[in-house]
Structure formats: structure tokens, C-alpha cells
Design a protein around this motif. Structure first.
Motif, PDB file in Angstrom:
ATOM      1  N   VAL A 148       0.840  -1.205   0.000  1.00 51.27           N
ATOM      2  CA  VAL A 148       0.000   0.000   0.000  1.00 51.27           C
ATOM      3  C   VAL A 148       0.870   1.247   0.000  1.00 51.27           C
ATOM      4  O   VAL A 148       0.574   2.225  -0.688  1.00 51.27           O
ATOM      5  CB  VAL A 148      -0.966  -0.015   1.215  1.00 51.27           C
ATOM      6  N   LYS A 149       1.986   1.200   0.742  1.00 47.22           N
ATOM      7  CA  LYS A 149       2.884   2.355   0.799  1.00 47.22           C
ATOM      8  C   LYS A 149       3.461   2.673  -0.579  1.00 47.22           C
ATOM      9  O   LYS A 149       3.615   3.843  -0.939  1.00 47.22           O
ATOM     10  CB  LYS A 149       4.020   2.099   1.783  1.00 47.22           C
ATOM     11  N   VAL A 150       3.767   1.644  -1.362  1.00 45.65           N
ATOM     12  CA  VAL A 150       4.297   1.868  -2.711  1.00 45.65           C
ATOM     13  C   VAL A 150       3.268   2.598  -3.571  1.00 45.65           C
ATOM     14  O   VAL A 150       3.612   3.496  -4.339  1.00 45.65           O
ATOM     15  CB  VAL A 150       4.714   0.536  -3.367  1.00 45.65           C
ATOM     16  N   LYS A 151       2.009   2.215  -3.438  1.00 48.37           N
ATOM     17  CA  LYS A 151       0.962   2.826  -4.264  1.00 48.37           C
ATOM     18  C   LYS A 151       0.546   4.200  -3.749  1.00 48.37           C
ATOM     19  O   LYS A 151       0.211   5.080  -4.538  1.00 48.37           O
ATOM     20  CB  LYS A 151      -0.264   1.900  -4.342  1.00 48.37           C
ATOM     21  N   VAL A 152       0.552   4.397  -2.427  1.00 43.73           N
ATOM     22  CA  VAL A 152       0.067   5.654  -1.855  1.00 43.73           C
ATOM     23  C   VAL A 152       1.178   6.691  -1.738  1.00 43.73           C
ATOM     24  O   VAL A 152       0.963   7.869  -2.036  1.00 43.73           O
ATOM     25  CB  VAL A 152      -0.580   5.393  -0.472  1.00 43.73           C
ATOM     26  N   ALA A 153       2.362   6.274  -1.300  1.00 49.03           N
ATOM     27  CA  ALA A 153       3.454   7.215  -1.046  1.00 49.03           C
ATOM     28  C   ALA A 153       4.749   6.728  -1.696  1.00 49.03           C
ATOM     29  O   ALA A 153       5.688   6.321  -1.008  1.00 49.03           O
ATOM     30  CB  ALA A 153       3.643   7.388   0.453  1.00 49.03           C
ATOM     31  N   PRO A 154       4.825   6.759  -3.024  1.00 53.57           N
ATOM     32  CA  PRO A 154       6.027   6.229  -3.683  1.00 53.57           C
ATOM     33  C   PRO A 154       7.289   7.026  -3.366  1.00 53.57           C
ATOM     34  O   PRO A 154       8.376   6.452  -3.276  1.00 53.57           O
ATOM     35  CB  PRO A 154       5.678   6.295  -5.166  1.00 53.57           C
ATOM     36  N   ARG A 155       7.159   8.334  -3.159  1.00 51.58           N
ATOM     37  CA  ARG A 155       8.354   9.124  -2.830  1.00 51.58           C
ATOM     38  C   ARG A 155       8.936   8.712  -1.489  1.00 51.58           C
ATOM     39  O   ARG A 155      10.154   8.702  -1.315  1.00 51.58           O
ATOM     40  CB  ARG A 155       8.027  10.619  -2.832  1.00 51.58           C
ATOM     41  N   MET A 156       8.077   8.362  -0.555  1.00 53.81           N
ATOM     42  CA  MET A 156       8.553   7.922   0.745  1.00 53.81           C
ATOM     43  C   MET A 156       9.327   6.604   0.611  1.00 53.81           C
ATOM     44  O   MET A 156      10.367   6.415   1.245  1.00 53.81           O
ATOM     45  CB  MET A 156       7.377   7.754   1.711  1.00 53.81           C
ATOM     46  N   VAL A 157       8.850   5.721  -0.238  1.00 51.73           N
ATOM     47  CA  VAL A 157       9.552   4.456  -0.479  1.00 51.73           C
ATOM     48  C   VAL A 157      10.915   4.726  -1.105  1.00 51.73           C
ATOM     49  O   VAL A 157      11.921   4.118  -0.719  1.00 51.73           O
ATOM     50  CB  VAL A 157       8.705   3.526  -1.378  1.00 51.73           C
ATOM     51  N   LEU A 158      10.963   5.658  -2.061  1.00 49.29           N
ATOM     52  CA  LEU A 158      12.235   5.981  -2.706  1.00 49.29           C
ATOM     53  C   LEU A 158      13.210   6.619  -1.732  1.00 49.29           C
ATOM     54  O   LEU A 158      14.411   6.306  -1.743  1.00 49.29           O
ATOM     55  CB  LEU A 158      11.995   6.898  -3.901  1.00 49.29           C
ATOM     56  N   VAL A 159      12.717   7.506  -0.877  1.00 49.15           N
ATOM     57  CA  VAL A 159      13.599   8.138   0.118  1.00 49.15           C
ATOM     58  C   VAL A 159      14.168   7.074   1.053  1.00 49.15           C
ATOM     59  O   VAL A 159      15.364   7.075   1.354  1.00 49.15           O
ATOM     60  CB  VAL A 159      12.837   9.232   0.901  1.00 49.15           C
ATOM     61  N   GLU A 160      13.323   6.152   1.507  1.00 48.29           N
ATOM     62  CA  GLU A 160      13.809   5.069   2.368  1.00 48.29           C
ATOM     63  C   GLU A 160      14.829   4.197   1.640  1.00 48.29           C
ATOM     64  O   GLU A 160      15.831   3.781   2.217  1.00 48.29           O
ATOM     65  CB  GLU A 160      12.632   4.213   2.849  1.00 48.29           C
ATOM     66  N   HIS A 161      14.586   3.932   0.374  1.00 45.32           N
ATOM     67  CA  HIS A 161      15.510   3.118  -0.419  1.00 45.32           C
ATOM     68  C   HIS A 161      16.872   3.798  -0.523  1.00 45.32           C
ATOM     69  O   HIS A 161      17.905   3.167  -0.300  1.00 45.32           O
ATOM     70  CB  HIS A 161      14.925   2.876  -1.814  1.00 45.32           C
ATOM     71  N   PHE A 162      16.869   5.088  -0.835  1.00 47.23           N
ATOM     72  CA  PHE A 162      18.128   5.800  -1.006  1.00 47.23           C
ATOM     73  C   PHE A 162      18.832   6.014   0.331  1.00 47.23           C
ATOM     74  O   PHE A 162      20.066   6.034   0.400  1.00 47.23           O
ATOM     75  CB  PHE A 162      17.921   7.118  -1.741  1.00 47.23           C
ATOM     76  N   GLN A 163      18.072   6.131   1.431  1.00 49.86           N
ATOM     77  CA  GLN A 163      18.696   6.214   2.747  1.00 49.86           C
ATOM     78  C   GLN A 163      19.449   4.928   3.050  1.00 49.86           C
ATOM     79  O   GLN A 163      20.567   4.963   3.578  1.00 49.86           O
ATOM     80  CB  GLN A 163      17.653   6.459   3.833  1.00 49.86           C
ATOM     81  N   GLN A 164      18.850   3.780   2.720  1.00 46.58           N
ATOM     82  CA  GLN A 164      19.522   2.510   2.949  1.00 46.58           C
ATOM     83  C   GLN A 164      20.755   2.363   2.073  1.00 46.58           C
ATOM     84  O   GLN A 164      21.779   1.818   2.501  1.00 46.58           O
ATOM     85  CB  GLN A 164      18.568   1.341   2.681  1.00 46.58           C
ATOM     86  N   LYS A 165      20.684   2.850   0.832  1.00 43.60           N
ATOM     87  CA  LYS A 165      21.829   2.732  -0.078  1.00 43.60           C
ATOM     88  C   LYS A 165      22.985   3.632   0.351  1.00 43.60           C
ATOM     89  O   LYS A 165      24.147   3.289   0.110  1.00 43.60           O
ATOM     90  CB  LYS A 165      21.414   3.106  -1.514  1.00 43.60           C
ATOM     91  N   LEU A 166      22.666   4.750   0.983  1.00 43.16           N
ATOM     92  CA  LEU A 166      23.724   5.694   1.384  1.00 43.16           C
ATOM     93  C   LEU A 166      24.382   5.331   2.706  1.00 43.16           C
ATOM     94  O   LEU A 166      25.379   5.921   3.069  1.00 43.16           O
ATOM     95  CB  LEU A 166      23.167   7.103   1.449  1.00 43.16           C
TER      96      LEU A 166
END
Length: 127
Positions: A108-126
């Protein structure tokens, strides 16, 4: 004069390389972001499907075991094994229910708040 010429050539190379990098990033970043979102959604979907299959399967396993559950084992190893397997199936079903719920929330988070998912993804990568 030779040093100035080398510096100018290095600066021109750096400028052209930087422009190429900007162009490449501008083309690939949206595709990468879309792939991250798709991967997150579908990997969680697979987890949900496996969780539902496990929960339904364990319900079919638990039902007959509970009917034959023997609390006073009295040396009856069959009853003890049924009791242990039922307990393990209940514990694992509970764990899969929790995992399935978290996976549904992530879908649901991917569909509702995709930017939040991307920010979390990039935080983990950094990190």
C-alpha cells in the motif's frame, strides 16, 4: 604555456564528462526509480501470496490435529507429536500472519506514497 594548455584540456574533458554524466543520470534516474517501486511492490506481493498459502495450508493441518489433541499423553508418542506439530504450525502461522500484514502495508505504501519508499531506499543505499 604548456601547463595552461594541459589545464585547459583537463577542464574541457572534465566539463564534457560532467555533461555526459548529467545526461546519463537524467535519462536513467526515472527508470531506476520506477524499477525500485515495481520491485518493492511485487516482492511484497509474492510474500503476501506465500503467506496466505501458508496460513490456509496450516489451517487444514491444524484442524485435524486439534481434534486428536491428547493433553494426557500417557506415553502416547503419537499424541505428543501431534501436539508439538500443532503448536509449531500455530506459531509459524502467527509469524506468517504478521509478515503478511507488514507486506500488505508495504504494498500500500508503494501505491500511496512512492516518494517515501524511494527516500527510504536511497537512505539505505547511502548507509
Amino acid at each position: 604555456m604548456n601547463n595552461e594548455q594541459q589545464i585547459n584540456e583537463a577542464l574541457q574533458w572534465l566539463q564534457s564528462t560532467g555533461q555526459s554524466l548529467v545526461d546519463f543520470t537524467g535519462e536513467q534516474a526515472p527508470l531506476y526509480c520506477q524499477e525500485v517501486l515495481n520491485w518493492t511492490f511485487y516482492s511484497n506481493m509474492i510474500t503476501v501470496i506465500i503467506g496466505i498459502i501458508w496460513i490456509i495450508g496450516s489451517l487444514f493441518l491444524i484442524k485435524p490435529c486439534i481434534k486428536s489433541w491428547n493433553f494426557g499423553y500417557g506415553g502416547d508418542w503419537k499424541g505428543a507429536m501431534i501436539s508439538v506439530s500443532t503448536s509449531l504450525a500455530l506459531i509459524m502461522s502467527f509469524c506468517f500472519i504478521i509478515i503478511t500484514i507488514f507486506s500488505v502495508v508495504d504494498m500500500v505504501k508503494v501505491k500511496v506514497a512512492p516518494r517515501m519508499v524511494l527516500v527510504e531506499h536511497f537512505q539505505q543505499k547511502l548507509r
